[in-house]
Design a protein around this motif. Structure first.
Motif, PDB file in Angstrom:
ATOM      1  N   HIS A   1     -13.011 -50.572 -24.691  1.00 12.99           N
ATOM      2  CA  HIS A   1     -11.583 -50.255 -24.749  1.00 12.99           C
ATOM      3  C   HIS A   1     -11.076 -49.574 -23.479  1.00 12.99           C
ATOM      4  CE1 HIS A   1     -11.152 -51.351 -29.017  1.00 12.99           C
ATOM      5  NE2 HIS A   1     -12.383 -50.905 -29.141  1.00 12.99           N
ATOM      6  N   GLY A   2     -11.918 -49.476 -22.442  1.00 12.63           N
ATOM      7  CA  GLY A   2     -11.495 -48.925 -21.156  1.00 12.63           C
ATOM      8  C   GLY A   2     -10.843 -50.005 -20.311  1.00 12.63           C
ATOM      9  N   PRO A   3     -10.696 -49.774 -19.003  1.00  7.56           N
ATOM     10  CA  PRO A   3     -11.287 -48.643 -18.285  1.00  7.56           C
ATOM     11  C   PRO A   3     -10.396 -47.400 -18.203  1.00  7.56           C
ATOM     12  CG  PRO A   3     -10.353 -50.172 -16.717  1.00  7.56           C
ATOM     13  CD  PRO A   3     -10.132 -50.782 -18.076  1.00  7.56           C
ATOM     14  N   VAL A   4      -9.119 -47.518 -18.535  1.00  7.92           N
ATOM     15  CA  VAL A   4      -8.205 -46.376 -18.416  1.00  7.92           C
ATOM     16  C   VAL A   4      -8.098 -45.679 -19.771  1.00  7.92           C
ATOM     17  CG1 VAL A   4      -5.849 -45.655 -17.883  1.00  7.92           C
ATOM     18  CG2 VAL A   4      -6.911 -47.497 -16.571  1.00  7.92           C
ATOM     19  N   PHE A   5      -8.128 -44.334 -19.729  1.00  8.18           N
ATOM     20  CA  PHE A   5      -8.073 -43.574 -20.969  1.00  8.18           C
ATOM     21  C   PHE A   5      -6.819 -42.716 -21.089  1.00  8.18           C
ATOM     22  CE2 PHE A   5     -12.756 -43.944 -20.127  1.00  8.18           C
ATOM     23  CZ  PHE A   5     -12.933 -45.006 -21.001  1.00  8.18           C
TER      24      PHE A   5
ATOM     25  N   PHE B   1      -3.144 -42.220 -13.617  1.00  8.47           N
ATOM     26  CA  PHE B   1      -4.044 -42.559 -14.711  1.00  8.47           C
ATOM     27  C   PHE B   1      -5.425 -41.966 -14.465  1.00  8.47           C
ATOM     28  CE2 PHE B   1      -4.943 -46.302 -11.974  1.00  8.47           C
ATOM     29  CZ  PHE B   1      -6.339 -46.284 -11.987  1.00  8.47           C
ATOM     30  N   SER B   2      -6.178 -41.825 -15.557  1.00  5.51           N
ATOM     31  CA  SER B   2      -7.549 -41.324 -15.492  1.00  5.51           C
ATOM     32  C   SER B   2      -8.474 -42.285 -16.221  1.00  5.51           C
ATOM     33  CB  SER B   2      -7.632 -39.937 -16.149  1.00  5.51           C
ATOM     34  OG  SER B   2      -8.983 -39.551 -16.344  1.00  5.51           O
ATOM     35  N   ASN B   3      -9.651 -42.508 -15.657  1.00  5.81           N
ATOM     36  CA  ASN B   3     -10.654 -43.358 -16.313  1.00  5.81           C
ATOM     37  C   ASN B   3     -11.805 -42.527 -16.876  1.00  5.81           C
ATOM     38  OD1 ASN B   3     -12.211 -42.636 -14.102  1.00  5.81           O
ATOM     39  ND2 ASN B   3     -12.196 -44.651 -13.166  1.00  5.81           N
ATOM     40  N   GLY B   4     -11.585 -41.221 -17.007  1.00  2.45           N
ATOM     41  CA  GLY B   4     -12.608 -40.335 -17.536  1.00  2.45           C
ATOM     42  C   GLY B   4     -13.493 -39.728 -16.481  1.00  2.45           C
TER      43      GLY B   4
ATOM     44  N   ASN C   1      -0.118 -27.982 -20.774  1.00  4.12           N
ATOM     45  CA  ASN C   1      -0.407 -28.001 -19.335  1.00  4.12           C
ATOM     46  C   ASN C   1      -1.751 -28.642 -19.037  1.00  4.12           C
ATOM     47  OD1 ASN C   1       2.007 -26.588 -18.623  1.00  4.12           O
ATOM     48  ND2 ASN C   1       1.034 -24.663 -19.235  1.00  4.12           N
ATOM     49  N   ALA C   2      -2.202 -29.531 -19.911  1.00  4.68           N
ATOM     50  CA  ALA C   2      -3.509 -30.168 -19.725  1.00  4.68           C
ATOM     51  C   ALA C   2      -3.519 -30.981 -18.437  1.00  4.68           C
ATOM     52  CB  ALA C   2      -3.815 -31.066 -20.910  1.00  4.68           C
ATOM     53  N   PRO C   3      -4.601 -30.892 -17.665  1.00  9.60           N
ATOM     54  CA  PRO C   3      -4.711 -31.718 -16.456  1.00  9.60           C
ATOM     55  C   PRO C   3      -4.834 -33.187 -16.837  1.00  9.60           C
ATOM     56  CG  PRO C   3      -6.802 -30.668 -16.931  1.00  9.60           C
ATOM     57  CD  PRO C   3      -5.805 -30.076 -17.882  1.00  9.60           C
ATOM     58  N   LEU C   4      -4.640 -34.067 -15.870  1.00  3.51           N
ATOM     59  CA  LEU C   4      -4.742 -35.492 -16.123  1.00  3.51           C
ATOM     60  C   LEU C   4      -6.123 -35.815 -16.705  1.00  3.51           C
ATOM     61  CD1 LEU C   4      -3.434 -38.293 -15.809  1.00  3.51           C
ATOM     62  CD2 LEU C   4      -4.455 -38.407 -13.531  1.00  3.51           C
TER      63      LEU C   4
END
Length: 241
Positions: free
Chosen positions: A51-55, A68-71, A125-128
């Motif tokens: 279900h990735g690559p972007v989360f 975007f972040s991929n973990g 305020n969670a980071p990416l």
């Protein structure tokens, strides 16, 4: 004024193509499909691969920013609109088409890979990448567990969505391996990092429903090779109450 014109133009271009307003794209969006698959199957690595690559995405229409972040890695790009959809463009030439389908964000990569994301109601305020990680921790390890085998047998264990763990003898912090080097070294295994006072080690985990096994991670690679982690001696068996 420099931002007002592009935004006005974007709104005009999209007015005949969708019922959503440009600001409807704003916010933090997470890959809930990956989280659901991990909980259902028990295999975190398989769920993230399928279900990735972007989360996680963060979109800011007013400043024309898309991230975007991929973990493991994060990418910052520019958000723009053409005649039919929004487009996120990045310095390496990568682009992603973005569209809203009801309350969901649909993305399409240049390769044709499609993904679906849901908006985080209160990202704070969670980071990416932090909002996805928090939701994953809640769903995959949340609740109260009990040690049914291993040191501390009978003790209640809790994994918090902020990375704290209580009840396990020794460690007080944890992190699930999502991507990057730890995923490469673990192969098809799911792995968990446990530490105390900034000193820790990786462990291999296996989840089957309400049972979580935690094994020592044994490196089977040669000294001059990248580590290859496999399950060694079992340290704990936890059962969810």
């Amino acid at each position: 004024m420099r931002q007002a014109l592009p935004l006005a133009l974007a709104a005009l271009l999209l007015s005949g193509c969708a019922s959503h307003k440009p600001e409807d794209f704003n916010g933090t969006w997470i890959n809930q499909d990956a989280i659901k698959a991990a909980v259902k199957s028990g295999s975190l690595r398989q769920a993230l691969n399928e279900h990735g690559p972007v989360f996680e995405w963060k979109l800011d229409v007013a400043h024309q920013q898309a991230s975007f972040s991929n973990g493991f890695e994060a990418a910052d790009g520019q958000l723009s609109a053409n005649e039919k959809q929004w487009l996120a463009s990045f310095q390496d030439g990568q682009t992603e088409q973005l569209a809203l389908d009801g309350d969901e964000l649909k993305t399409t990569a240049q390769s044709g890979t499609e993904q679906t994301f849901v908006r985080v109601k209160q990202p704070g305020n969670a980071p990416l990448g932090g909002s996805f990680e928090k939701a994953l921790y809640q769903a995959y390890l949340g609740g109260e567990w009990k040690i049914i085998d291993g040191q501390g047998k009978g003790t209640a264990v809790r994994f918090s969505d902020t990375g704290n763990v209580s009840g396990l003898p020794g460690p007080d912090r944890f992190a699930l391996c999502l991507a990057g080097d730890c995923a490469t070294m673990g192969g098809s295994n799911d792995s968990l990092w446990l530490e105390r006072k900034q000193r820790g080690a990786p462990f291999i985990i296996k989840r089957d429903g309400d049972t979580l096994e935690i094994f020592q991670a044994v490196n089977r690679a040669k000294p001059d090779e990248m580590p290859v982690l496999a399950a060694g001696a079992r340290q704990w068996v936890l059962e969810k109450d």
